[in-house]
Scaffold this motif. Structure first.
Motif, PDB file in Angstrom:
ATOM      1  N   LYS A   1     -33.230   2.681  51.639  1.00 46.03           N
ATOM      2  CA  LYS A   1     -34.349   2.850  52.253  1.00 46.03           C
ATOM      3  C   LYS A   1     -34.117   2.401  53.817  1.00 46.03           C
ATOM      4  CE  LYS A   1     -39.382   2.015  52.894  1.00 46.03           C
ATOM      5  NZ  LYS A   1     -40.368   1.192  52.538  1.00 46.03           N
TER       6      LYS A   1
ATOM      7  N   ASN B   1     -33.953   5.030  57.151  1.00 44.61           N
ATOM      8  CA  ASN B   1     -34.773   4.590  58.325  1.00 44.61           C
ATOM      9  C   ASN B   1     -33.997   4.464  59.496  1.00 44.61           C
ATOM     10  OD1 ASN B   1     -37.038   4.340  56.467  1.00 44.61           O
ATOM     11  ND2 ASN B   1     -37.091   2.010  56.716  1.00 44.61           N
TER      12      ASN B   1
ATOM     13  N   TYR C   1     -33.357   8.971  51.393  1.00 50.48           N
ATOM     14  CA  TYR C   1     -34.364   8.791  50.665  1.00 50.48           C
ATOM     15  C   TYR C   1     -34.409   9.569  49.301  1.00 50.48           C
ATOM     16  CZ  TYR C   1     -36.372   7.320  55.229  1.00 50.48           C
ATOM     17  OH  TYR C   1     -36.447   6.757  56.448  1.00 50.48           O
TER      18      TYR C   1
ATOM     19  N   GLU D   1     -42.721   4.987  45.277  1.00 52.36           N
ATOM     20  CA  GLU D   1     -42.657   4.538  46.171  1.00 52.36           C
ATOM     21  C   GLU D   1     -43.283   5.431  47.370  1.00 52.36           C
ATOM     22  OE1 GLU D   1     -42.895   1.718  49.064  1.00 52.36           O
ATOM     23  OE2 GLU D   1     -42.208   1.226  47.197  1.00 52.36           O
ATOM     24  N   CYS D   2     -44.451   5.345  47.542  1.00 51.70           N
ATOM     25  CA  CYS D   2     -45.465   6.436  49.010  1.00 51.70           C
ATOM     26  C   CYS D   2     -44.444   6.465  50.248  1.00 51.70           C
ATOM     27  CB  CYS D   2     -46.677   6.195  48.961  1.00 51.70           C
ATOM     28  SG  CYS D   2     -47.413   6.574  47.286  1.00 51.70           S
ATOM     29  N   THR D   3     -44.103   5.251  50.600  1.00 54.03           N
ATOM     30  CA  THR D   3     -43.434   5.294  52.014  1.00 54.03           C
ATOM     31  C   THR D   3     -42.249   6.031  52.035  1.00 54.03           C
ATOM     32  OG1 THR D   3     -43.358   3.124  51.431  1.00 54.03           O
ATOM     33  CG2 THR D   3     -43.626   3.458  53.672  1.00 54.03           C
TER      34      THR D   3
ATOM     35  N   THR E   1     -43.381   9.719  52.694  1.00 55.66           N
ATOM     36  CA  THR E   1     -44.018  10.116  53.791  1.00 55.66           C
ATOM     37  C   THR E   1     -42.919  10.113  54.827  1.00 55.66           C
ATOM     38  OG1 THR E   1     -44.581   7.743  54.131  1.00 55.66           O
ATOM     39  CG2 THR E   1     -46.147   9.180  53.287  1.00 55.66           C
ATOM     40  N   ASN E   2     -41.820   9.280  55.052  1.00 53.58           N
ATOM     41  CA  ASN E   2     -40.713   9.156  55.546  1.00 53.58           C
ATOM     42  C   ASN E   2     -39.859  10.270  55.501  1.00 53.58           C
ATOM     43  OD1 ASN E   2     -41.335   6.355  56.036  1.00 53.58           O
ATOM     44  ND2 ASN E   2     -39.804   5.475  55.573  1.00 53.58           N
TER      45      ASN E   2
ATOM     46  N   CYS F   1     -46.060  15.146  50.605  1.00 59.22           N
ATOM     47  CA  CYS F   1     -47.171  14.779  51.211  1.00 59.22           C
ATOM     48  C   CYS F   1     -48.159  14.962  50.063  1.00 59.22           C
ATOM     49  CB  CYS F   1     -47.698  15.393  52.440  1.00 59.22           C
ATOM     50  SG  CYS F   1     -46.919  14.994  53.974  1.00 59.22           S
TER      51      CYS F   1
ATOM     52  N   VAL G   1     -47.540  12.167  47.265  1.00 64.21           N
ATOM     53  CA  VAL G   1     -48.410  11.212  47.933  1.00 64.21           C
ATOM     54  C   VAL G   1     -49.711  10.844  47.685  1.00 64.21           C
ATOM     55  CG1 VAL G   1     -48.656   9.501  49.784  1.00 64.21           C
ATOM     56  CG2 VAL G   1     -46.472  10.405  49.691  1.00 64.21           C
TER      57      VAL G   1
ATOM     58  N   ASN H   1     -53.969   7.765  51.595  1.00 60.64           N
ATOM     59  CA  ASN H   1     -52.679   7.766  52.535  1.00 60.64           C
ATOM     60  C   ASN H   1     -52.915   8.589  53.651  1.00 60.64           C
ATOM     61  OD1 ASN H   1     -50.012   8.108  53.669  1.00 60.64           O
ATOM     62  ND2 ASN H   1     -49.352   6.631  51.941  1.00 60.64           N
TER      63      ASN H   1
ATOM     64  N   LYS I   1     -50.965   8.591  56.540  1.00 59.80           N
ATOM     65  CA  LYS I   1     -49.669   9.387  57.012  1.00 59.80           C
ATOM     66  C   LYS I   1     -49.437  10.481  56.468  1.00 59.80           C
ATOM     67  CE  LYS I   1     -46.434   5.761  58.797  1.00 59.80           C
ATOM     68  NZ  LYS I   1     -45.621   4.654  58.571  1.00 59.80           N
TER      69      LYS I   1
END
Length: 94
Positions: free
Chosen positions: A7, A11, A26, A36-38, A41-42, A60, A63, A70, A72
């Motif tokens: 992750k 990033n 990712y 893992e939602c982040t 979205t990333n 999206c 998520v 959420n 984001k």
């Protein structure tokens, strides 16, 4: 531990503007932990930068099935819809 490393690498790619590489990192993260939602979205952000609006929307949507508030995911899905609309208009104009 491997998940966190992947992750973070994803990033770092985003910060450098290397969105294809980030999408790959990712994707590897999601093989280890698909809840893992982040990460979704990333990855959606990367897809938006790559003009892959349909993929961004799908991440999206995913998520929002897990976490229906959420922010984001809502925001990035709206951007994806906007991108799809613009593309449709451009296609119609050809």
């Amino acid at each position: 531990e491997k998940f966190r490393t992947l992750k973070n690498e994803g990033n770092d790619f985003v910060k450098k503007g290397k969105y294809e590489e980030a999408v790959n990192k990712y994707g590897e993260c999601l093989k280890l932990n698909a809840k893992e939602c982040t990460v979704y979205t990333n990855r959606a952000l990367c897809y938006l930068k790559l003009y892959k609006y349909e993929e961004a929307k799908q991440d999206c949507d995913h998520v929002l099935q897990i976490e229906d508030s959420n922010i984001k995911a809502f925001y990035r899905r709206a951007l994806a819809y906007k991108g799809l609309q613009v593309r449709k208009k451009n296609m119609a104009g050809i």
